[in-house]
Design an enzyme around this catalytic site. Structure first.
Site, PDB file in Angstrom:
ATOM      1  N   THR A   1       0.825  -1.209   0.000  1.00 31.07           N
ATOM      2  CA  THR A   1       0.000   0.000   0.000  1.00 31.07           C
ATOM      3  C   THR A   1       0.860   1.260   0.000  1.00 31.07           C
ATOM      4  OG1 THR A   1      -1.382   1.354   1.455  1.00 31.07           O
ATOM      5  CG2 THR A   1      -0.266  -0.468   2.491  1.00 31.07           C
TER       6      THR A   1
ATOM      7  N   SER B   1      -1.570   2.783  10.943  1.00 30.14           N
ATOM      8  CA  SER B   1      -2.463   1.828  11.614  1.00 30.14           C
ATOM      9  C   SER B   1      -1.723   0.493  11.712  1.00 30.14           C
ATOM     10  CB  SER B   1      -3.755   1.619  10.800  1.00 30.14           C
ATOM     11  OG  SER B   1      -3.452   0.862   9.627  1.00 30.14           O
TER      12      SER B   1
ATOM     13  N   TYR C   1      -2.713  -2.255  10.474  1.00 30.81           N
ATOM     14  CA  TYR C   1      -2.730  -2.837   9.120  1.00 30.81           C
ATOM     15  C   TYR C   1      -1.553  -2.309   8.293  1.00 30.81           C
ATOM     16  CZ  TYR C   1      -3.664  -2.445   4.146  1.00 30.81           C
ATOM     17  OH  TYR C   1      -3.514  -2.420   2.792  1.00 30.81           O
ATOM     18  N   HIS C   2      -1.390  -0.976   8.265  1.00 31.05           N
ATOM     19  CA  HIS C   2      -0.291  -0.415   7.477  1.00 31.05           C
ATOM     20  C   HIS C   2       1.061  -0.864   8.029  1.00 31.05           C
ATOM     21  CE1 HIS C   2      -3.548   2.461   6.308  1.00 31.05           C
ATOM     22  NE2 HIS C   2      -2.980   2.276   5.142  1.00 31.05           N
TER      23      HIS C   2
ATOM     24  N   LYS D   1       2.116  -4.061   6.552  1.00 31.23           N
ATOM     25  CA  LYS D   1       2.622  -3.899   5.182  1.00 31.23           C
ATOM     26  C   LYS D   1       4.051  -3.362   5.195  1.00 31.23           C
ATOM     27  CE  LYS D   1      -1.077  -5.135   2.911  1.00 31.23           C
ATOM     28  NZ  LYS D   1      -1.162  -6.101   1.834  1.00 31.23           N
TER      29      LYS D   1
HETATM   30  N1  LIG Z   1      -8.833  -2.451  -1.610  1.00 32.68           N
HETATM   31  C1  LIG Z   1      -7.948  -1.464  -1.661  1.00 32.68           C
HETATM   32  O1  LIG Z   1      -8.309  -0.282  -1.833  1.00 32.68           O
HETATM   33  C2  LIG Z   1      -6.482  -1.768  -1.505  1.00 32.68           C
HETATM   34  C3  LIG Z   1      -5.579  -0.682  -1.581  1.00 32.68           C
HETATM   35  C4  LIG Z   1      -4.222  -0.938  -1.424  1.00 32.68           C
HETATM   36  C5  LIG Z   1      -3.776  -2.233  -1.209  1.00 32.68           C
HETATM   37  N2  LIG Z   1      -4.664  -3.264  -1.148  1.00 32.68           N
HETATM   38  C6  LIG Z   1      -4.139  -4.613  -0.875  1.00 32.68           C
HETATM   39  O2  LIG Z   1      -4.640  -5.559  -1.792  1.00 32.68           O
HETATM   40  C7  LIG Z   1      -4.864  -6.807  -1.118  1.00 32.68           C
HETATM   41  C8  LIG Z   1      -6.274  -7.258  -1.396  1.00 32.68           C
HETATM   42  O3  LIG Z   1      -7.194  -6.276  -0.935  1.00 32.68           O
HETATM   43  P1  LIG Z   1      -8.748  -6.473  -1.128  1.00 32.68           P
HETATM   44  O4  LIG Z   1      -9.367  -5.135  -1.059  1.00 32.68           O
HETATM   45  O5  LIG Z   1      -8.999  -7.353  -2.266  1.00 32.68           O
HETATM   46  O6  LIG Z   1      -9.091  -7.240   0.230  1.00 32.68           O
HETATM   47  P2  LIG Z   1     -10.218  -8.369   0.501  1.00 32.68           P
HETATM   48  O7  LIG Z   1     -10.327  -8.476   1.978  1.00 32.68           O
HETATM   49  O8  LIG Z   1     -11.443  -8.090  -0.289  1.00 32.68           O
HETATM   50  O9  LIG Z   1      -9.525  -9.685  -0.092  1.00 32.68           O
HETATM   51  C9  LIG Z   1      -8.533 -10.417   0.563  1.00 32.68           C
HETATM   52  C10 LIG Z   1      -8.825 -11.892   0.333  1.00 32.68           C
HETATM   53  O10 LIG Z   1      -7.789 -12.664   0.960  1.00 32.68           O
HETATM   54  C11 LIG Z   1      -8.383 -13.705   1.717  1.00 32.68           C
HETATM   55  N3  LIG Z   1      -7.443 -13.980   2.822  1.00 32.68           N
HETATM   56  C12 LIG Z   1      -7.048 -13.133   3.805  1.00 32.68           C
HETATM   57  N4  LIG Z   1      -6.172 -13.742   4.608  1.00 32.68           N
HETATM   58  C13 LIG Z   1      -6.009 -14.996   4.128  1.00 32.68           C
HETATM   59  C14 LIG Z   1      -5.214 -16.107   4.537  1.00 32.68           C
HETATM   60  N5  LIG Z   1      -4.406 -16.025   5.608  1.00 32.68           N
HETATM   61  N6  LIG Z   1      -5.276 -17.250   3.813  1.00 32.68           N
HETATM   62  C15 LIG Z   1      -6.087 -17.335   2.725  1.00 32.68           C
HETATM   63  N7  LIG Z   1      -6.860 -16.322   2.299  1.00 32.68           N
HETATM   64  C16 LIG Z   1      -6.813 -15.164   2.995  1.00 32.68           C
HETATM   65  C17 LIG Z   1      -9.733 -13.183   2.149  1.00 32.68           C
HETATM   66  O11 LIG Z   1     -10.680 -14.211   2.405  1.00 32.68           O
HETATM   67  C18 LIG Z   1     -10.145 -12.326   0.943  1.00 32.68           C
HETATM   68  O12 LIG Z   1     -10.891 -13.053   0.006  1.00 32.68           O
HETATM   69  C19 LIG Z   1      -4.619  -6.589   0.364  1.00 32.68           C
HETATM   70  O13 LIG Z   1      -3.397  -7.135   0.760  1.00 32.68           O
HETATM   71  C20 LIG Z   1      -4.591  -5.074   0.501  1.00 32.68           C
HETATM   72  O14 LIG Z   1      -3.724  -4.672   1.482  1.00 32.68           O
HETATM   73  C21 LIG Z   1      -6.016  -3.057  -1.291  1.00 32.68           C
END
Ligand SMILES: NC(=O)c1ccc[n+]([C@@H]2O[C@H](COP(=O)([O-])OP(=O)(O)OC[C@H]3O[C@@H](n4cnc5c(N)ncnc54)[C@H](O)[C@@H]3O)[C@@H](O)[C@H]2O)c1
Length: 385
Positions: free
Chosen positions: A146, A187, A189-190, A193
């Site tokens: 992120t 946070s 979460y951050h 990362k």
């Molecule tokens: N959505 C955003 O705006 C955004 C922005 C920047 C970065 N990201 C990064 O992209 C990635 C995906 O984000 P997203 O919005 O799709 O999130 P999301 O929560 O919709 O999807 C994450 C998926 O991973 C699965 N998961 C989580 N932990 C797991 C584990 N230990 N084993 C197996 N499956 C697991 C969850 O069930 C889910 O389906 C994240 O790492 C997030 O940090 C997202």
């Protein structure tokens, strides 16, 4: 055919990416433990869009595209030997790693949410890296990080892509070096990362792993070319106070005429990217891997930077909805400047979708269409820190 494992492939970014890669000719295997769907039960919320169970999504994708995506249920970070066995059996060319708990407010709800986020995210990343080493396969890992790892203050300069050139004065002479840009997470979460970055640097230096870390901005929008092909393929849309991200929340609020919830003065600047561009960037990252002896490749995966109150005004002007300035639940500067470089993805051929292209169609085609599914009690952000 090149084989890609999409870890977290049932989630908001992972699902459209899995379809995008399948459509582009990759053999895709999704790994997910459905923890995100279980969190919806915990928080008593649902995606605004009616998402189907994964098996049903994959059946419909087979029907409309003629392409098969397999899926495996593994909790990454807890079931190491099953993950290792999957790598050894399938021998993927690339792993795309989305499988982390990704909400900052959720990670700050309580000590158990802090612990869950740290345990899940760091164990998942470390297990993937350790399994790649143990498999002895040359697998390129593409991780979704992120822009938030940089923090949001820039001292008036553009945030570079991951590494910062520094000069240190020592006994009257200057020593130059390039270091990881100092992390400044806001946070838990951050913070995970930011820790992921150190794991990548270590495994790259010690074990020679090829790793791309995508520092992604806030993703907005819902549908992609592939998820639009059938209503059963629809992507999730989170609007609640924990998982909803700022722009998608504004779009949904505009659709139901709910005053746009701007936190504090709305002076925060953030980086954004449309979900379709996010999928395209991941394909570009897969197709432009680092060489064997290269350091971790870090790309800023974002296309636009906006101030939150400007975004609210833009949407309010287009849709006639009011703006509500509410207390900021987060510990952050009321105003910040943000400038960042995103040269590498543009050089690889990314042609960004801009807010002005898509904003209103998102309100009409998604947020308004499913607005009857919105539970307005879930809109306020109740996680405070
Ligand atoms: N959505 C955003 O705006 C955004 C922005 C920047 C970065 N990201 C990064 O992209 C990635 C995906 O984000 P997203 O919005 O799709 O999130 P999301 O929560 O919709 O999807 C994450 C998926 O991973 C699965 N998961 C989580 N932990 C797991 C584990 N230990 N084993 C197996 N499956 C697991 C969850 O069930 C889910 O389906 C994240 O790492 C997030 O940090 C997202």
């Amino acid at each position: 055919m090149r084989k890609v494992l999409v870890l977290g492939g049932d989630g908001f970014c992972g699902w459209p990416t899995a379809l995008h890669l399948s459509d582009a000719g990759y053999e895709v295997i999704i790994v997910d433990d459905f923890s995100r769907r279980k969190t919806d039960i915990e928080l008593e919320v649902e995606s605004l869009t009616p998402i189907q169970p994964l098996g049903e999504r994959l059946r419909v994708w087979r029907e409309v595209s003629g392409k098969n995506i397999r899926h495996v249920v593994i909790t990454i970070g807890k079931e190491y030997h099953r993950l290792l066995e999957l790598l050894v059996t399938e021998k993927p060319h690339t792993i795309v790693h989305f499988a982390e708990q990704r909400s900052a407010p959720y990670s700050m709800k309580s000590s158990s949410h802090r612990r869950l986020t740290v345990n899940n995210n760091l164990s998942a990343t470390n297990d993937i890296l350790a399994a790649i080493v143990e498999s002895k396969l040359d697998i390129h890992l593409v991780h979704l990080g992120t822009m938030g790892v940089y923090g949001y203050g820039t001292a008036g300069m553009k945030i570079p892509e991951g590494y910062l050139k520094v000069q240190v004065e020592e006994e009257g002479r200057f020593v130059s070096s390039e270091i990881l840009y100092p992390p400044n997470p806001g946070s838990i979460y951050h913070m995970t990362k930011a820790q992921d970055q150190l794991l990548f640097a270590f495994y790259n230096k010690n074990d020679g792993l090829r790793i791309t870390d995508l520092h992604q901005g806030i993703v907005w929008g819902t549908q992609t070319h592939q998820t639009r092909r059938d209503e059963y393929l629809i992507n999730r849309f989170d609007y609640d106070g924990d998982y909803g991200t700022v722009l998608n929340r504004f779009l949904m609020q505009a659709a139901i005429n709910y005053p746009l919830t701007v936190h504090g003065t709305g002076g925060q600047k953030r980086a954004f990217i449309h979900i379709q561009d996010s999928c395209r960037c991941i394909q570009l990252a897969i197709e432009n891997p680092p060489e064997k002896d290269d350091r971790v490749k870090i790309l800023n995966q974002m296309t636009e930077i906006h101030r939150v109150r400007d975004l609210a005004k833009l949407i309010a002007d287009k849709t006639d909805v009011a703006i509500a300035y509410v207390d900021n639940p987060r510990k952050e500067s009321p105003e910040n400047d943000l400038l960042a470089v995103n040269d590498q993805l543009l050089e690889m051929g990314l042609q960004p979708i801009t807010l002005s292209d898509k904003l209103l169609s998102e309100v009409e085609q998604v947020a308004k269409k499913y607005s009857s599914r919105c539970d307005q009690r879930k809109i306020p952000c109740l996680s405070k820190w």
